[in-house]
Design a protein around this motif. Structure first.
Motif, PDB file in Angstrom:
ATOM      1  N   PRO A 157       0.831  -1.216   0.000  1.00 26.04           N
ATOM      2  CA  PRO A 157       0.000   0.000   0.000  1.00 26.04           C
ATOM      3  C   PRO A 157       0.864   1.265   0.000  1.00 26.04           C
ATOM      4  N   GLY A 158       0.333   2.305  -0.678  1.00 21.22           N
ATOM      5  CA  GLY A 158       0.999   3.592  -0.699  1.00 21.22           C
ATOM      6  C   GLY A 158       2.081   3.721  -1.748  1.00 21.22           C
ATOM      7  N   LEU A 159       2.170   2.764  -2.671  1.00 20.60           N
ATOM      8  CA  LEU A 159       3.197   2.795  -3.706  1.00 20.60           C
ATOM      9  C   LEU A 159       2.574   2.581  -5.084  1.00 20.60           C
ATOM     10  N   VAL A 160       3.178   3.201  -6.079  1.00 20.65           N
ATOM     11  CA  VAL A 160       2.822   2.977  -7.479  1.00 20.65           C
ATOM     12  C   VAL A 160       3.982   2.249  -8.136  1.00 20.65           C
ATOM     13  N   ALA A 161       3.678   1.212  -8.911  1.00 20.07           N
ATOM     14  CA  ALA A 161       4.703   0.415  -9.576  1.00 20.07           C
ATOM     15  C   ALA A 161       4.697   0.707 -11.071  1.00 20.07           C
ATOM     16  N   ARG A 217       9.428 -15.962 -21.591  1.00 20.33           N
ATOM     17  CA  ARG A 217      10.718 -15.645 -20.993  1.00 20.33           C
ATOM     18  C   ARG A 217      11.062 -14.181 -21.223  1.00 20.33           C
ATOM     19  N   GLY A 218      11.690 -13.559 -20.239  1.00 20.85           N
ATOM     20  CA  GLY A 218      12.106 -12.178 -20.401  1.00 20.85           C
ATOM     21  C   GLY A 218      12.637 -11.604 -19.106  1.00 20.85           C
ATOM     22  N   CYS A 219      12.875 -10.307 -19.119  1.00 17.21           N
ATOM     23  CA  CYS A 219      13.357  -9.581 -17.945  1.00 17.21           C
ATOM     24  C   CYS A 219      12.293  -8.573 -17.527  1.00 17.21           C
ATOM     25  N   LEU A 220      12.002  -8.533 -16.250  1.00 13.59           N
ATOM     26  CA  LEU A 220      11.016  -7.607 -15.711  1.00 13.59           C
ATOM     27  C   LEU A 220      11.711  -6.657 -14.745  1.00 13.59           C
ATOM     28  N   ALA A 221      11.590  -5.352 -15.034  1.00 19.33           N
ATOM     29  CA  ALA A 221      12.114  -4.317 -14.142  1.00 19.33           C
ATOM     30  C   ALA A 221      10.936  -3.616 -13.496  1.00 19.33           C
ATOM     31  N   VAL A 222      10.976  -3.468 -12.170  1.00 28.10           N
ATOM     32  CA  VAL A 222       9.874  -2.864 -11.422  1.00 28.10           C
ATOM     33  C   VAL A 222      10.422  -1.664 -10.640  1.00 28.10           C
ATOM     34  N   LEU A 223       9.893  -0.479 -10.972  1.00 26.21           N
ATOM     35  CA  LEU A 223      10.208   0.750 -10.254  1.00 26.21           C
ATOM     36  C   LEU A 223       9.016   1.095  -9.380  1.00 26.21           C
TER      37      LEU A 223
END
Length: 518
Positions: A444-448, A506-512
């Protein structure tokens, strides 16, 4: 092969030069010894000089020379980092400061008994230190010899305070014990000579020659019967000559060490001068590039403004123009902000170069001088649409739901981090579909903000990437700075950046993740 032939030719030449120098040193010492013996024999000095006083004076002169040689040996050991001179210096200091003054001032009053036995005991320990100086134990270091010198003083003091006994009188009544100790000194001198010959070192050979002259003088004193009036000044004069030879050898070592340090210092100064000149040239070139880049950005911004002012254009084209203007403005602000002020209080893993980049990213880029205060929050969806519009036609899909809350961070942060992530997709997964998605985070309180490609995943089959400065895939290029700086930017604004390998597909996932604005 050529180097082997060259060493085969030069090796014998070096040995010949060493032998010639060694023989020259021996010849000089023999000639000087003969002159000293001829000038100090009883037939010359008898009736002209008070031999007792002269012997005491020459003994103290030898002690002063030995003390000076000990100090030079200690300094040389510190300059070179070699423990052997320090051990040699400890033995010389014990001999020059303690043993020789005692033999000149005390022993004439005590021809036998425990005082003479104490001196001979300390002389025996000093011989042990000299032998060890050939190859000191690594565990004892440079100060082991000085510890043994202290042990010798303790042994001498314990022997000196003992009461006279038949055993001590037996040891000191005849010259046998003294001859054995002096023969040991001569043996140590021969070991130094052999070691110098084996290592082809004239310095060690000179040390051995000096010690041998001292040993010969002491053996002469122990073997030849009679007192100073009958034996003349041969014994103390030869001892002075031997200590002078030792001092000359140690002075040569010290001068070579100082010359080496001076050469290294001069080379370092030259290297620093070259580095300073390169830095000046690089600074000038960077200033020229910045100037030209500003001019180019100004021209592009003017052209985009003219295109934007034309009425009746397609809305997609208008969005593209707005995206171009936004990106040009971000680059302009980056160039306007000085990079000289380091950031303090940041993560200790961030060095000054990263701190300079963090200084304009993103707060300084959005709040450069003259542009008003920095943004405190922004719409992630709008920022992502701008970035995707700039890359129209590159297979990027955007998924931003309506009603997503604003985040408490400058818009340039999202632009910079996502730009780096998209550049990584181009580098590691070229020509594959890329999905950019914004959503509410699980916490909670975050945007991804997610950036997912359909490439091979993280290098080396890693499940999750540990982001560190300079870490990158060598085969794909890059410098390893972009992700590191992006992660630091996210952390400074209360967010995180995580990269991991995903499947299906398959791949790469980046989460900010970034905090929601209040």
């Amino acid at each position: 092969m050529a180097s082997g032939v060259l060493s085969g030719v030069l090796g014998p030449q070096r040995r010949v030069r060493f032998l010639a120098g060694h023989l020259t040193d021996m010849l000089v010492v023999v000639v000087l010894g003969a002159l000293v013996v001829a000038a100090s024999r009883p037939a010359v000095v008898a009736g002209r000089i008070d031999t007792a006083d002269a012997t005491a004076v020459l003994t103290l002169v030898a002690a002063a020379i030995g003390s000076a040689a000990a100090i030079i040996a200690l300094v040389t050991g510190r300059l070179t980092g070699d423990p052997r001179p320090s051990w040699f210096g400890a033995a010389l200091l014990l001999y020059g400061v303690v043993l020789l003054p005692l033999s000149a001032l005390v022993l004439p009053q005590y021809p036998g008994g425990t005082p003479r036995l104490a001196v001979l005991s300390m002389l025996l320990v000093s011989l042990c230190i000299l032998v060890t100086a050939l190859r000191p134990p690594a565990r004892l270091g440079a100060w082991g010899g000085w510890a043994l010198a202290g042990v010798a003083l303790l042994v001498g003091a314990l022997v000196a305070v003992q009461a006279e006994s038949p055993f001590t009188r037996m040891l000191t009544a005849g010259p046998l014990y003294s001859i054995i100790v002096q023969a040991g000194w001569a043996l140590v001198a021969v070991l130094f000579l052999l070691d110098g010959y084996r290592r082809q070192s004239r310095i060690r050979s000179r040390l051995g020659l000096g010690l041998l002259v001292v040993a010969v003088s002491q053996l002469y004193r122990a073997i030849v019967p009679g007192q100073e009036p009958t034996i003349g000044l041969v014994y103390p004069s030869l001892r002075v000559l031997g200590m002078a030879v030792v001092l000359s050898a140690l002075l040569t070592v010290a001068l070579r060490a100082v010359t080496t340090l001076q050469d290294e210092y001069d080379q370092l100064q030259e290297t620093l001068g070259e580095a300073s000149a390169l830095l000046d040239r690089a600074t000038d070139q960077a200033a020229e590039r910045d100037h030209e880049l500003r001019n180019g950005l100004a021209g592009l911004a003017g052209a985009a403004q003219l295109l934007l002012a034309r009425p009746g254009d397609d809305p997609q084209v208008v969005r593209m123009r707005e995206a171009v203007l936004a990106e040009l403005d971000r680059l302009r602000r980056m160039l306007q902000n000085p990079l000289a002020v380091p950031v303090t209080g940041t993560d200790p893993l961030v060095d000054d170069r990263d701190a300079a980049l963090l200084d304009w990213s993103p707060a300084a880029a959005d709040g450069a001088a003259g542009d008003g205060p920095a943004e405190a929050e922004h719409d992630v969806g709008a920022a992502l649409r701008t970035l995707v519009d700039l890359r129209d036609g590159r297979g990027i899909t955007l998924d931003t739901p309506a009603g997503l809350p604003r985040v408490a961070a400058p818009e340039s942060l999202t632009r910079q981090v996502v730009t780096n992530l998209l550049a990584n997709c181009d580098r590691h997964a070229p020509r594959t579909p890329v999905v950019v998605r914004a959503r509410l985070a699980d916490e909670p309180g975050l945007v991804a903000v997610e950036v997912r490609d359909h490439g091979p995943g993280l290098p080396g089959g890693q499940a999750e990437l540990t982001i560190a400065r300079g870490r990158h895939d060598e085969s794909a290029g890059g410098s390893g700075l972009g992700l590191h700086i992006s992660a630091q930017l996210a952390e400074r604004h209360g967010g995180t950046l995580v990269l991991r390998t995903v499947d299906r597909p398959r791949g790469c996932l980046a989460v900010l993740t970034l905090p929601v604005a209040r």
